[in-house]
Motif scaffolding. Structure first.
Motif, PDB file in Angstrom:
ATOM      1  N   UNK A  83      50.146 -33.452  -2.476  1.00  0.00           N
ATOM      2  CA  UNK A  83      49.792 -34.324  -2.748  1.00  0.00           C
ATOM      3  C   UNK A  83      49.452 -35.592  -1.565  1.00  0.00           C
ATOM      4  N   UNK A  84      48.532 -36.325  -2.249  1.00  0.00           N
ATOM      5  CA  UNK A  84      47.569 -37.685  -1.260  1.00  0.00           C
ATOM      6  C   UNK A  84      48.939 -39.274  -1.238  1.00  0.00           C
ATOM      7  N   UNK A  85      49.870 -39.304  -0.547  1.00  0.00           N
ATOM      8  CA  UNK A  85      49.897 -40.586  -1.591  1.00  0.00           C
ATOM      9  C   UNK A  85      51.632 -40.094  -1.084  1.00  0.00           C
ATOM     10  N   UNK A  86      52.914 -40.854  -1.388  1.00  0.00           N
ATOM     11  CA  UNK A  86      54.360 -40.752  -1.446  1.00  0.00           C
ATOM     12  C   UNK A  86      55.287 -42.217  -2.039  1.00  0.00           C
ATOM     13  N   UNK A  87      54.120 -42.828  -3.062  1.00  0.00           N
ATOM     14  CA  UNK A  87      54.473 -43.934  -3.905  1.00  0.00           C
ATOM     15  C   UNK A  87      55.854 -43.455  -4.928  1.00  0.00           C
ATOM     16  N   UNK A  88      57.067 -44.252  -5.199  1.00  0.00           N
ATOM     17  CA  UNK A  88      57.675 -43.981  -5.891  1.00  0.00           C
ATOM     18  C   UNK A  88      57.786 -43.208  -6.717  1.00  0.00           C
ATOM     19  N   UNK A  89      56.745 -44.495  -7.868  1.00  0.00           N
ATOM     20  CA  UNK A  89      55.510 -44.377  -9.123  1.00  0.00           C
ATOM     21  C   UNK A  89      55.428 -42.864  -9.155  1.00  0.00           C
ATOM     22  N   UNK A  90      54.465 -42.647  -8.104  1.00  0.00           N
ATOM     23  CA  UNK A  90      53.504 -41.035  -8.808  1.00  0.00           C
ATOM     24  C   UNK A  90      54.380 -40.446  -7.615  1.00  0.00           C
ATOM     25  N   UNK A  91      53.203 -40.217  -6.117  1.00  0.00           N
ATOM     26  CA  UNK A  91      53.416 -39.363  -5.034  1.00  0.00           C
ATOM     27  C   UNK A  91      55.226 -38.307  -4.719  1.00  0.00           C
ATOM     28  N   UNK A  92      55.993 -39.636  -4.906  1.00  0.00           N
ATOM     29  CA  UNK A  92      56.712 -38.422  -4.713  1.00  0.00           C
ATOM     30  C   UNK A  92      57.472 -37.657  -6.021  1.00  0.00           C
ATOM     31  N   UNK A  93      57.295 -38.668  -6.919  1.00  0.00           N
ATOM     32  CA  UNK A  93      58.588 -37.823  -8.242  1.00  0.00           C
ATOM     33  C   UNK A  93      56.963 -36.465  -8.639  1.00  0.00           C
ATOM     34  N   UNK A  94      55.964 -36.790  -8.189  1.00  0.00           N
ATOM     35  CA  UNK A  94      54.326 -34.946  -8.623  1.00  0.00           C
ATOM     36  C   UNK A  94      55.226 -34.465  -7.764  1.00  0.00           C
ATOM     37  N   UNK A  95      54.830 -34.649  -6.258  1.00  0.00           N
ATOM     38  CA  UNK A  95      55.263 -33.750  -5.186  1.00  0.00           C
ATOM     39  C   UNK A  95      56.370 -32.892  -5.644  1.00  0.00           C
ATOM     40  N   UNK A  96      57.914 -33.701  -6.429  1.00  0.00           N
ATOM     41  CA  UNK A  96      58.914 -32.964  -6.665  1.00  0.00           C
ATOM     42  C   UNK A  96      59.140 -32.203  -7.830  1.00  0.00           C
ATOM     43  N   UNK A  97      58.165 -32.604  -9.009  1.00  0.00           N
ATOM     44  CA  UNK A  97      57.657 -31.917  -9.961  1.00  0.00           C
ATOM     45  C   UNK A  97      57.594 -30.616  -9.441  1.00  0.00           C
ATOM     46  N   UNK A  98      56.576 -30.656  -8.807  1.00  0.00           N
ATOM     47  CA  UNK A  98      55.631 -29.229  -8.179  1.00  0.00           C
ATOM     48  C   UNK A  98      55.645 -28.277  -7.325  1.00  0.00           C
ATOM     49  N   UNK A  99      57.214 -29.103  -6.999  1.00  0.00           N
ATOM     50  CA  UNK A  99      58.373 -28.368  -6.484  1.00  0.00           C
ATOM     51  C   UNK A  99      58.862 -27.258  -7.117  1.00  0.00           C
ATOM     52  N   UNK A 100      59.512 -28.113  -8.068  1.00  0.00           N
ATOM     53  CA  UNK A 100      60.603 -27.600  -9.178  1.00  0.00           C
ATOM     54  C   UNK A 100      59.602 -26.683  -9.281  1.00  0.00           C
ATOM     55  N   UNK A 101      58.208 -26.822 -10.275  1.00  0.00           N
ATOM     56  CA  UNK A 101      57.081 -25.679 -10.631  1.00  0.00           C
ATOM     57  C   UNK A 101      56.602 -24.375  -9.947  1.00  0.00           C
ATOM     58  N   UNK A 102      57.426 -24.710  -9.092  1.00  0.00           N
ATOM     59  CA  UNK A 102      57.475 -22.754  -7.947  1.00  0.00           C
ATOM     60  C   UNK A 102      55.864 -22.921  -7.110  1.00  0.00           C
ATOM     61  N   UNK A 103      54.991 -24.384  -6.914  1.00  0.00           N
ATOM     62  CA  UNK A 103      54.143 -24.671  -5.531  1.00  0.00           C
ATOM     63  C   UNK A 103      54.764 -24.573  -4.486  1.00  0.00           C
ATOM     64  N   UNK A 104      54.195 -24.173  -3.538  1.00  0.00           N
ATOM     65  CA  UNK A 104      54.460 -24.912  -2.542  1.00  0.00           C
ATOM     66  C   UNK A 104      53.546 -26.290  -2.005  1.00  0.00           C
ATOM     67  N   UNK A 105      54.590 -26.787  -1.284  1.00  0.00           N
ATOM     68  CA  UNK A 105      53.903 -28.870  -1.443  1.00  0.00           C
ATOM     69  C   UNK A 105      54.164 -29.477  -0.411  1.00  0.00           C
ATOM     70  N   UNK A 106      52.829 -29.570   0.270  1.00  0.00           N
ATOM     71  CA  UNK A 106      52.549 -30.856   1.370  1.00  0.00           C
ATOM     72  C   UNK A 106      52.472 -32.197   0.680  1.00  0.00           C
ATOM     73  N   UNK A 107      52.577 -32.861   1.685  1.00  0.00           N
ATOM     74  CA  UNK A 107      52.967 -34.299   1.184  1.00  0.00           C
ATOM     75  C   UNK A 107      52.068 -34.920   2.433  1.00  0.00           C
ATOM     76  N   UNK A 108      51.104 -35.122   2.524  1.00  0.00           N
ATOM     77  CA  UNK A 108      49.857 -35.852   3.547  1.00  0.00           C
ATOM     78  C   UNK A 108      50.029 -37.727   2.520  1.00  0.00           C
ATOM     79  N   UNK A 109      50.329 -38.291   4.024  1.00  0.00           N
ATOM     80  CA  UNK A 109      50.297 -39.697   3.735  1.00  0.00           C
ATOM     81  C   UNK A 109      49.595 -40.663   4.709  1.00  0.00           C
TER      82      UNK A 109
END
Lengths: 325, 325
Positions: A198-224
């Motif tokens: 996930x590129x970006x860590x905003x409250x509206x997109x980056x952060x929640x999409x990272x959490x969703x991907x993690x819940x869906x069992x992806x291996x998640x990295x967040x860059x910013x």
């Protein structure tokens, strides 16, 4: 370094997918109305006259009307006090059902002018406060006052906390992140076990999409913005969610051949060939990405239409929880 | 592949760091008591007679006593009903201040038997419910009933949501994740701009520590049981937080030379040379890690003692918010 593949990426048509979802929603709203004599409602609160906000709000209200969701207009002046805004939110929280002439007329039509179901007409409402708010209003405070049962934007910290935690389910998922995952699933792209960035860590997109991907069992990295050489991490990813707000920052050479690239960015850049003097581009260099990626979303016409579709979905789901209980 | 460095890793002595923190807390509690005639309190709720839970609880109660925090024992039988547990939590939520003979006697001593401040003796309490709860009790429901002002464990979804969100601050950080970051900062290891990997995604450690690292401007990756070849991601990281609960899964060859390795794992493995028949090891192969890493925490004596120290810190900070307001 990624070597360009000979095959062009599949373009994920967000507009068409969103249209399909809106038809599904319209059918469900119709069924709900026929069975219970009730339609979902959405209170859209807007402060002031910002042109972009007004255009988003009118788009949302129009989308509601199209699928049979009743939208309630709460238009407040720019200089309204914070206390008054919170008051209005409390009033909307307290409304279990809202009646209105617009609703009545629509239902007359929906029920082919049969009178019995009309008597039961009522609407269970979600609440959306259009952001950004004027500077004198504390956004955190206002959003925190929306009842989590009506927080169709999914931005309440309690919803975000439940989204983050294993074994907990938020009442609503934020619309854009939910739209990103819907685009993946409707394009047949599985997430489980995949490397996602996930590129970006905003409250509206980056952060929640990272959490969703993690819940869906992806291996998640967040860059910013503080990440050195983000391209090294992006190049390893099977799924890229670009939500940095930087026009065309992600080059073709940053993308793993065959990856799925979801571009959330919407950036205006100068373009003298256009009457307006600008055009919209994403965070991804679309032309380059097409030569490397397996799937890519265009801007406009990719994630954008999905955000509104997911708002309608959340509003419907919230109403179903109340009506069908 | 990481090449072993000639230099041995620095061992981060969690026990010593925790002891320093406990002395700092004791001094602050003393100062608070002298100034306001009040000491912080912690209600420790335990259900049943599980040996491990009882040993954790008695450790926590002893640690409170040592720094001058008043602990309140709430020992409930194994078969207590969920409603009764929630009742007790509500009672504790409602207690703004708690008086008791133990507190009175301690304050007599603290105030050298001068009577004036004693009259004001009072305690603002945090609430800790020892996990796991018996199977007939819904953990989510019970923890969700703890007032977030008293949630010194930091597990309430509202606290986790605020931890996740940019620009929001939770009232309490979960103790073990907070302890991991404290170990880094007290060892002079900066986080900003570093690549961090979190191994594991539990609600108690993996997930919140990833959110904390992200807030501290690290580039964060989360690997877990569904990740293929986690070693490829771990090998890139400047900071490794191991919280998978897998004995010695992280080998020396998985670690980037010079990395900081914080081992949260506590796994019992058979050891016939011990009287007990077992010994405790971490998620990291400590002997191998020592040859490659820049810093490494031992197990036991690394993260473990920090968890209790952070619980005391949270309890003190919560009390200060009430007393100094």
């Amino acid at each position: 370094m990624a070597s360009p593949s000979n095959q062009e990426a599949k373009i994920i048509d967000g507009k068409a997918i969103a249209q399909t979802i809106r038809s599904e929603i319209a059918a469900e709203v119709r069924a709900l109305s026929e069975k219970y004599g009730k339609v979902p409602g959405l209170a859209v609160v807007i402060l002031g006259t910002r042109k972009d906000s007004q255009s988003y709000v009118s788009m949302k209200r129009k989308a509601c009307a199209e699928v049979g969701i009743k939208s309630f207009d709460v238009d407040l002046p720019e200089h309204v006090s914070e206390a008054e805004v919170i008051n209005r939110v409390h009033e909307l929280n307290a409304h279990p059902e809202v009646h209105g002439w617009g609703c009545l007329l629509r239902c007359l039509w929906l029920h082919k002018f049969a009178l019995t179901p009309i008597i039961k007409v009522a609407t269970s409402t979600g609440i959306l406060v259009q952001l950004p708010l004027p500077k004198h209003i504390n956004e955190e405070k206002v959003l925190g006052e929306i009842s989590i049962e009506k927080d169709v934007d999914g931005f309440h910290p309690l919803n975000i906390g439940k989204l983050a935690m294993k074994g907990r389910e938020p009442l609503y998922l934020p619309c854009t992140p939910k739209g990103c995952l819907e685009l993946l699933s409707r394009s047949g792209i599985s997430i489980k076990g995949k490397k996602a960035v996930v590129v970006g860590r905003s409250n509206i997109v980056g952060l929640p999409v990272a959490l969703l991907l993690l819940k869906a069992d992806a291996t998640v990295s967040i860059v910013h913005s503080r990440t050195d050489s983000p391209e090294c991490i992006i190049r390893e990813a099977d799924i890229v969610i670009a939500a940095a707000g930087q026009a065309m920052m992600i080059k073709g050479s940053w993308i793993k051949p065959g990856a799925a690239v979801i571009d959330v960015g919407t950036n205006a850049i100068d373009d003298k060939s256009k009457k307006s003097g600008y055009r919209l581009v994403g965070d991804v260099d679309f032309q380059e990405a097409c030569k490397v990626a397996g799937w890519v979303t265009p801007v406009p016409g990719g994630v954008g239409p999905m955000t509104v579709a997911m708002l309608l979905r959340n509003t419907l789901d919230g109403a179903k929880r109340v009506i069908e209980q």
